[in-house]
Design a protein around this motif. Structure first.
Motif, PDB file in Angstrom:
ATOM      1  N   ARG A 263      22.677  -8.506 -14.384  1.00 54.96           N
ATOM      2  CA  ARG A 263      23.329  -9.756 -13.891  1.00 54.96           C
ATOM      3  C   ARG A 263      23.539  -9.640 -12.556  1.00 54.96           C
ATOM      4  NH1 ARG A 263      26.212 -14.472 -16.425  1.00 54.96           N
ATOM      5  NH2 ARG A 263      26.256 -13.267 -18.549  1.00 54.96           N
ATOM      6  N   ALA A 264      24.406  -8.640 -12.337  1.00 53.72           N
ATOM      7  CA  ALA A 264      24.959  -8.371 -10.815  1.00 53.72           C
ATOM      8  C   ALA A 264      23.640  -8.040  -9.922  1.00 53.72           C
ATOM      9  CB  ALA A 264      25.754  -7.185 -11.094  1.00 53.72           C
ATOM     10  N   LEU A 265      22.854  -7.216 -10.280  1.00 50.88           N
ATOM     11  CA  LEU A 265      21.873  -6.804  -9.375  1.00 50.88           C
ATOM     12  C   LEU A 265      20.917  -7.991  -8.988  1.00 50.88           C
ATOM     13  CD1 LEU A 265      20.647  -4.127  -8.713  1.00 50.88           C
ATOM     14  CD2 LEU A 265      19.553  -4.009 -10.403  1.00 50.88           C
ATOM     15  N   LEU A 266      20.415  -8.959 -10.052  1.00 53.22           N
ATOM     16  CA  LEU A 266      19.349  -9.718  -9.841  1.00 53.22           C
ATOM     17  C   LEU A 266      19.930 -10.996  -9.221  1.00 53.22           C
ATOM     18  CD1 LEU A 266      17.026  -9.562 -12.818  1.00 53.22           C
ATOM     19  CD2 LEU A 266      16.740  -8.493 -10.549  1.00 53.22           C
ATOM     20  N   ASN A 267      21.285 -11.187  -9.329  1.00 54.61           N
ATOM     21  CA  ASN A 267      22.027 -12.382  -8.640  1.00 54.61           C
ATOM     22  C   ASN A 267      22.920 -11.990  -7.511  1.00 54.61           C
ATOM     23  OD1 ASN A 267      20.766 -14.498 -10.856  1.00 54.61           O
ATOM     24  ND2 ASN A 267      21.731 -13.057 -12.012  1.00 54.61           N
ATOM     25  N   ALA A 268      24.092 -11.595  -7.903  1.00 54.94           N
ATOM     26  CA  ALA A 268      24.960 -11.411  -6.606  1.00 54.94           C
ATOM     27  C   ALA A 268      24.546 -10.329  -5.695  1.00 54.94           C
ATOM     28  CB  ALA A 268      26.355 -10.724  -7.147  1.00 54.94           C
ATOM     29  N   VAL A 269      24.037  -9.106  -6.114  1.00 50.74           N
ATOM     30  CA  VAL A 269      23.391  -8.129  -5.038  1.00 50.74           C
ATOM     31  C   VAL A 269      22.268  -8.647  -4.451  1.00 50.74           C
ATOM     32  CG1 VAL A 269      22.883  -5.938  -4.622  1.00 50.74           C
ATOM     33  CG2 VAL A 269      24.525  -6.436  -6.497  1.00 50.74           C
ATOM     34  N   ALA A 270      21.378  -9.444  -5.064  1.00 53.84           N
ATOM     35  CA  ALA A 270      20.345  -9.810  -4.561  1.00 53.84           C
ATOM     36  C   ALA A 270      20.339 -10.968  -3.566  1.00 53.84           C
ATOM     37  CB  ALA A 270      19.021 -10.273  -5.820  1.00 53.84           C
ATOM     38  N   ALA A 271      21.420 -11.509  -3.756  1.00 50.43           N
ATOM     39  CA  ALA A 271      21.659 -12.791  -2.993  1.00 50.43           C
ATOM     40  C   ALA A 271      22.312 -12.373  -1.625  1.00 50.43           C
ATOM     41  CB  ALA A 271      22.714 -13.909  -3.723  1.00 50.43           C
ATOM     42  N   SER A 272      22.605 -11.014  -1.490  1.00 48.74           N
ATOM     43  CA  SER A 272      23.283 -10.378  -0.449  1.00 48.74           C
ATOM     44  C   SER A 272      22.618 -10.208   0.664  1.00 48.74           C
ATOM     45  CB  SER A 272      24.256  -9.418  -0.803  1.00 48.74           C
ATOM     46  OG  SER A 272      23.412  -8.210  -1.083  1.00 48.74           O
ATOM     47  N   VAL A 273      21.073 -10.088   0.364  1.00 47.68           N
ATOM     48  CA  VAL A 273      20.199  -9.834   1.420  1.00 47.68           C
ATOM     49  C   VAL A 273      19.057 -10.987   1.646  1.00 47.68           C
ATOM     50  CG1 VAL A 273      18.411  -8.019   1.971  1.00 47.68           C
ATOM     51  CG2 VAL A 273      20.137  -7.688   0.026  1.00 47.68           C
ATOM     52  N   SER A 274      18.942 -11.042   3.001  1.00 48.16           N
ATOM     53  CA  SER A 274      17.908 -11.983   3.200  1.00 48.16           C
ATOM     54  C   SER A 274      16.636 -11.679   2.605  1.00 48.16           C
ATOM     55  CB  SER A 274      18.093 -12.357   4.883  1.00 48.16           C
ATOM     56  OG  SER A 274      17.579 -11.023   5.467  1.00 48.16           O
TER      57      SER A 274
ATOM     58  N   GLY B 215      16.206 -16.809 -18.148  1.00 44.19           N
ATOM     59  CA  GLY B 215      16.275 -15.510 -18.479  1.00 44.19           C
ATOM     60  C   GLY B 215      17.641 -14.858 -17.496  1.00 44.19           C
ATOM     61  N   PRO B 216      17.404 -13.884 -16.769  1.00 47.42           N
ATOM     62  CA  PRO B 216      18.570 -13.150 -16.312  1.00 47.42           C
ATOM     63  C   PRO B 216      19.026 -13.931 -14.931  1.00 47.42           C
ATOM     64  CG  PRO B 216      16.979 -11.920 -15.885  1.00 47.42           C
ATOM     65  CD  PRO B 216      16.376 -13.000 -16.837  1.00 47.42           C
ATOM     66  N   VAL B 217      18.241 -14.968 -14.479  1.00 51.92           N
ATOM     67  CA  VAL B 217      18.448 -15.315 -13.187  1.00 51.92           C
ATOM     68  C   VAL B 217      19.160 -16.693 -13.229  1.00 51.92           C
ATOM     69  CG1 VAL B 217      17.137 -16.462 -11.199  1.00 51.92           C
ATOM     70  CG2 VAL B 217      16.105 -14.621 -12.444  1.00 51.92           C
ATOM     71  N   VAL B 218      20.055 -16.768 -12.185  1.00 49.03           N
ATOM     72  CA  VAL B 218      21.178 -17.777 -12.086  1.00 49.03           C
ATOM     73  C   VAL B 218      20.405 -18.562 -10.904  1.00 49.03           C
ATOM     74  CG1 VAL B 218      23.443 -18.508 -11.558  1.00 49.03           C
ATOM     75  CG2 VAL B 218      22.987 -16.596 -12.905  1.00 49.03           C
ATOM     76  N   TYR B 219      20.455 -19.864 -11.113  1.00 46.85           N
ATOM     77  CA  TYR B 219      20.066 -20.652 -10.147  1.00 46.85           C
ATOM     78  C   TYR B 219      20.981 -21.574  -9.242  1.00 46.85           C
ATOM     79  CZ  TYR B 219      15.219 -19.989 -11.561  1.00 46.85           C
ATOM     80  OH  TYR B 219      13.878 -19.429 -11.723  1.00 46.85           O
ATOM     81  N   CYS B 220      20.742 -22.268  -8.244  1.00 45.77           N
ATOM     82  CA  CYS B 220      21.559 -23.112  -7.612  1.00 45.77           C
ATOM     83  C   CYS B 220      20.973 -24.218  -6.945  1.00 45.77           C
ATOM     84  CB  CYS B 220      22.368 -22.461  -6.387  1.00 45.77           C
ATOM     85  SG  CYS B 220      21.330 -21.849  -5.131  1.00 45.77           S
ATOM     86  N   VAL B 221      21.541 -25.356  -6.843  1.00 51.17           N
ATOM     87  CA  VAL B 221      20.937 -26.447  -5.919  1.00 51.17           C
ATOM     88  C   VAL B 221      21.309 -26.398  -4.680  1.00 51.17           C
ATOM     89  CG1 VAL B 221      20.649 -28.025  -7.803  1.00 51.17           C
ATOM     90  CG2 VAL B 221      22.822 -28.167  -6.675  1.00 51.17           C
ATOM     91  N   GLU B 222      20.189 -26.444  -3.511  1.00 49.45           N
ATOM     92  CA  GLU B 222      20.711 -26.289  -2.269  1.00 49.45           C
ATOM     93  C   GLU B 222      20.113 -27.677  -1.617  1.00 49.45           C
ATOM     94  OE1 GLU B 222      18.407 -23.372  -0.454  1.00 49.45           O
ATOM     95  OE2 GLU B 222      20.189 -22.552   0.690  1.00 49.45           O
TER      96      GLU B 222
ATOM     97  N   THR C   6      16.132 -30.277  -7.818  1.00 49.73           N
ATOM     98  CA  THR C   6      15.476 -28.823  -7.675  1.00 49.73           C
ATOM     99  C   THR C   6      16.382 -27.618  -7.601  1.00 49.73           C
ATOM    100  OG1 THR C   6      13.541 -29.920  -6.550  1.00 49.73           O
ATOM    101  CG2 THR C   6      13.751 -27.462  -6.470  1.00 49.73           C
ATOM    102  N   ALA C   7      16.392 -26.979  -8.347  1.00 49.81           N
ATOM    103  CA  ALA C   7      17.200 -25.526  -8.433  1.00 49.81           C
ATOM    104  C   ALA C   7      16.208 -24.339  -8.027  1.00 49.81           C
ATOM    105  CB  ALA C   7      17.868 -25.450  -9.745  1.00 49.81           C
ATOM    106  N   ILE C   8      17.014 -23.866  -7.019  1.00 50.90           N
ATOM    107  CA  ILE C   8      16.151 -22.312  -6.645  1.00 50.90           C
ATOM    108  C   ILE C   8      17.060 -21.246  -7.113  1.00 50.90           C
ATOM    109  CG2 ILE C   8      15.083 -23.363  -4.698  1.00 50.90           C
ATOM    110  CD1 ILE C   8      17.212 -21.707  -3.059  1.00 50.90           C
ATOM    111  N   PRO C   9      16.405 -20.139  -7.369  1.00 51.96           N
ATOM    112  CA  PRO C   9      17.216 -18.752  -7.774  1.00 51.96           C
ATOM    113  C   PRO C   9      18.469 -18.817  -6.626  1.00 51.96           C
ATOM    114  CG  PRO C   9      15.009 -18.243  -8.098  1.00 51.96           C
ATOM    115  CD  PRO C   9      14.956 -19.552  -7.073  1.00 51.96           C
TER     116      PRO C   9
END
Lengths: 633, 633
Positions: free
Chosen positions: B354-365, B541-548, B611-614
């Motif tokens: 959960r942390a890896l694919l969402n919070a940590v992954a989001a921290s990198v462009s 799955g393990p991926v949390v989405y957001c609307v932007e 539309t939601a993206i990861p």
């Protein structure tokens, strides 16, 4: 009871731009049995003496003594600790005006003597700089709070001049103010304070003395602001923290440190009042809308963030981590009252009342000797205590700006009750008491009889001759209001004359019985206030309620209760106190430990009777969870 | 591709208490075309070289040079700036292990030489203290971060020893570690760091060297903690900020500064691993539940408060003001992996994922060269930018702990994929790649083929002989999972052997085709998470989405959109990327300016396609509002 005539805390010299003009503070006398009058009595009997005691023990007075070798103690507290003394002195000024008390004379004499000894020949007076960094006078305008402290010194001197007729404090304060004029006035260098406050004070000093350089100096500080604090460069907290990110006229969003923004706005409104320049007033209009339509808690509190004590983004209003500093609510009373003078309109008085009866009132304990600095709208079960996120009021604070600020506001509360214009006398705050009719509108006294806000019936009798109109505020929350005039049958106010949100009664009126129905009402927030989605706040009249664990001991956690939508809310009267509200609720069904789960929320559980008390009274009993916003079942 | 065998970042020496044991890091090779493998390649090609560049320009290397007279620059940055270098060196260690690259050899040589020149003969090495406060060695354990920096130096040396086979950094780090043993070890004075980190590092150094005093020193620091930082007295932020309010064994609530708490917990778990004492593990169990069941964002991020970068109260999880520091999510990966080794149980791997694919992954462009330090779940329209509350990733930070922390984690990601116990090989993270079968379980390699998390199909082929069982994690989010074994028809895993949340396949299995259905799912939070009441997060799955806003330009503000409950959510596949989600929504009807009003919320307005993206991909396009939690219509 003193019978001297004295002006209150806002006494415009130039009134031709104003919609409303203050009455002399001495023209209003609150009944000590009424809601606001009781508060003034408690303030005089408890909060003010308590503050004086704390000035000694917290180090404020020793800080000053050590400058002149009369104390060996280390400097204690924040660099603006002197201002605690000044705010207390201001409160005493209003209190002497109000009651003629001599109880504080010895303290005044000692304080004056001490301040006189500490003040330098050039007028400089600041125990922190003189006592710890003597080479740094005016070297750190951003953080050192020197001008802020002078502002409070000046306001104290003005209050003591008006309320107590004392010239001595005024002379002392003018020596400091003259230093500011020389240094930062029209012929001086550019400079303004990281914490606005001196602007409004200098305008008031101008009003009290007629000495124009004080006004010009305030005006210059307002004009210069937004230049990155005289080019001191960026600060970790950002220029907006200091309202320094843009010139005042271009700053339309309430932003940064909430107390700073609101004090600044009071000063800007004062400068406009005395000098005009409608670009200033236009900025204040925008600021007022930003603060009150996007950044105000339902209790009237402001400032959403602990991080930098700041306004957050629009609609960022978390109830649990509300910073909601007491001083910000007080500052909004100051500013909104000035806007009321400027523009009229009951919305300003509504804001004053909301803040006063909820956020400010909650900041004082029932015994008047303990205080909240921050005023959250939700205390969580298992909350970890912090000084600025407490579950109980504290006798004093390491940063004690709030308690003496309460003292000075409450000692001058009567000054906010009514104003006049050329043709009418306007009553803004409903409080049992008397209001003298100003000479240009007749003679005699209004007698206001009411248990407000416990009850919505307000009776105004004219003892004397009212040659002008009588205007009574119709609060924004009030519906189905009726009025009975001179004994006639009650009439819906919609069929009478209403201007600017005030019911206007013609000259010659002798008696008005205003009936403001006060059902319990569930209020919801703008849908962008995400933090309270699906929840309502119970209110009755101007009073915001909360549920507190102390009323639900042995029952479910108030963290888990839900209000049944549409169910009637019972108003349970209490003798001599505000009623409680009782409503049907349910406890949320337990959902197990999972923090996240597929699907939507839990089913409702067992019925529960919810008891709500006025938010202002929370935290006076056993500790436990508290919430203003109650989720709907 | 290197073929040296090397241990990964957690290499227990004592394994008899553990449920699971790490494989050598060299036993796992990620496919660079897979989701995690691509990230490792980006990390090597962009994030790591970028970090090295920044060490020069941000002042980290000049800070060290000035200690030995090789730079005239002023000291720059926070007092723990050295650790940015150490984390980068650690990343290089893992990267050399992974690929055998020589690209960093010159940088390593320069760094070693510089550190060797700066290090004092007694092992002391800290550019801040040596360069600015030379008399203050170990004088301010609470704030000076000296032990924290040694911890990162040690972890770098261990990584370079394991991954690159270098003894030189290890020798240098041991000189510093030996100083810590002399000063704070069993025969030294009581002392521990305000920022935990050295505890886990000392255990790892013990593991790498077999030198027991390192372990004993870590153990002593864990035992001493809770004594008010060696009696330095109270701090403004409170002892709990430093996890110093109570002994470790009595601290059952995750509290205070989130990174500190989570680093400490990794160290405590390491101490338990090597020495036992189940009171430590019991405290870790309670800590883990507190952090993951009451204080974790749906993205796996932790730390709710900007004020002190801390865990808030239970369920205090505001999406807009989420601090959610990248380092805290990384720290939770470190710690939860250690708990996985200790206790098994797929919940720990779920947390890592959960942390890896969402919070940590989001921290990198997307380009690997810009970073978030804080990772909010809601960006408001009109948000005021701050360094730690940004709407865009930044190339570096004044406090740059996060970027090189990402580099070291991602360079060692493969080490987290699989573990073994006496009888089985367990796969925790689904990533295309290869896993060598450990000798005690047979020979050969598992070949894992999957587009996970874009797709839930995971195929594992055994190339060789697997004499033990093969265990595949069944994620907590997965339902209706089927598996086809050795070409047989798919079977619901409920009818197969499941232990600890893992599907267990018998020895001799040649091929498993696991099918984890990945419908889009709306997730709600525990009802005490007031900040997201009435809202859901879309996940797949393990991926949390957001609307932007970038996907809704010209449409309503994503501040005002609502999701239609129960409406189908369409999964729109994208070639080589994670799919988007499209769902029926409505725009909230406008309600005017009023912040509060009688009654409940607004009616729904016009229909809108959402539309939601990861979440991991937000902020890579135009700025604008973003939200993970979407209110329900």
């Amino acid at each position: 009871m003193s019978h001297r005539t004295y002006a209150g805390p806002v006494a415009p010299r130039t009134t031709d731009r104003l919609t409303q003009r203050p009455l002399p503070a001495s023209a209003v006398r609150l009944d000590p049995a009424g809601h606001l009058g009781r508060w003034q009595a408690l303030n005089a009997a408890a909060t003010l003496p308590h503050s004086i005691e704390q000035l000694e023990t917290s180090g404020v007075l020793p800080n000053l003594r050590r400058v002149v070798g009369e104390s060996d103690a280390e400097y204690v507290g924040y660099m603006f600790a002197d201002s605690d003394l000044y705010k207390t002195l201001e409160a005493i000024g209003w209190e002497i005006g109000r009651t003629g008390t001599t109880a504080f004379d010895a303290f005044l004499a000692d304080s004056l003597a001490l301040l006189t000894r500490v003040q330098d020949t050039d007028g400089y007076l600041n125990s922190y700089i003189q006592g710890t960094r003597p080479d740094d006078r005016f070297a750190d305008l951003r953080w050192a709070h020197e001008l802020y402290c002078y502002g409070h010194l000046i306001q104290a001197a003005v209050a003591l001049h008006r309320g107590a007729g004392r010239d001595d404090f005024l002379a002392l304060a003018r020596r400091s103010a003259d230093l500011l004029v020389r240094r930062f006035g029209p012929d001086g260098e550019a400079g303004y304070c990281g914490h606005p406050e001196v602007e409004t004070a200098l305008v008031e000093l101008y009003r009290e003395t007629g000495h124009e350089p004080y006004l010009a100096t305030a005006r210059r500080m307002v004009d210069e602001r937004g230049q990155d604090l005289a080019l001191l460069g960026p600060d970790r907290l950002g220029a907006h923290y200091f309202q320094d990110q843009a010139p005042v006229r271009e700053s339309h969003e309430a932003t940064g440190h909430a107390v700073r923004q609101l004090y600044l706005n009071a000063g800007v409104t004062d400068v406009w009042t005395e000098q005009g320049d409608d670009t200033l007033l236009a900025a204040m209009d925008a600021q007022w809308d930003s603060a009150h339509h996007q950044k105000m808690y339902v209790t009237g509190a402001m400032g959403s963030r602990h991080f930098d004590e700041s306004f957050g983004d629009a609609y960022e209003l978390p109830p649990d981590r509300a910073y909601a500093e007491t001083c910000a609510a007080i500052a909004d009373v100051h500013w909104s009252y000035r806007m009321l003078l400027a523009e009229g309109g009951s919305r300003y008085a509504d804001a004053v009342e909301r803040a006063l009866l909820n956020a400010v009132a909650a900041s004082v304990s029932a015994d008047g000797r303990a205080f909240f600095y921050s005023n959250p709208l939700h205390l969580r079960e298992g909350h970890r205590e912090e000084e600025n996120a407490p579950s109980r009021r504290t006798p004093w604070y390491s940063c004690a700006c709030c308690p003496p600020n309460i003292a000075r506001l409450v000692a001058s509360l009567h000054a906010y009750v009514a104003t006049a214009d050329a043709t009418s006398l306007r009553v803004h705050l409903f409080a049992a008491g008397e209001v003298d009719v100003p000479a240009h509108l007749g003679s005699g006294t209004l007698r206001i009889s009411t248990a407000y806000p416990a009850d919505g019936r307000v009776v105004v009798d004219v003892d004397g001759e009212l040659a002008g109109a009588l205007a009574l505020r119709l609060p924004g929350w009030a519906q189905d209001v009726t009025a009975s005039v001179d004994g006639a049958a009650p009439v819906a106010v919609g069929s009478m004359t209403v201007e600017d949100g005030y019911l206007v009664l013609p000259a010659g009126t002798r008696r008005v019985e205003l009936d403001l129905p006060m059902p319990a009402v569930a209020v919801s927030a703008h849908p962008r206030v995400d933090a309270v989605r699906g929840s309502v706040a119970l209110t009755r009249g101007p009073v915001v309620y909360c549920v507190e664990q102390a009323d639900h001991l042995g029952g479910p956690s108030v963290e888990d209760v839900r209000l049944v939508p549409g169910a009637p809310v019972e108003v349970v009267a209490a003798d001599g106190a505000l009623p409680r509200l009782v409503a049907a609720g349910v406890a949320a069904a337990t959902t197990g430990d999972a923090l996240y789960r597929v699907g939507t929320g839990p089913a409702d559980g067992e019925p529960v009777r919810l008891t709500a008390i006025p938010y202002a009274e929370w935290g006076n009993r056993t500790t436990g969870a508290m919430r203003v916003w109650i989720p709907l079942a």
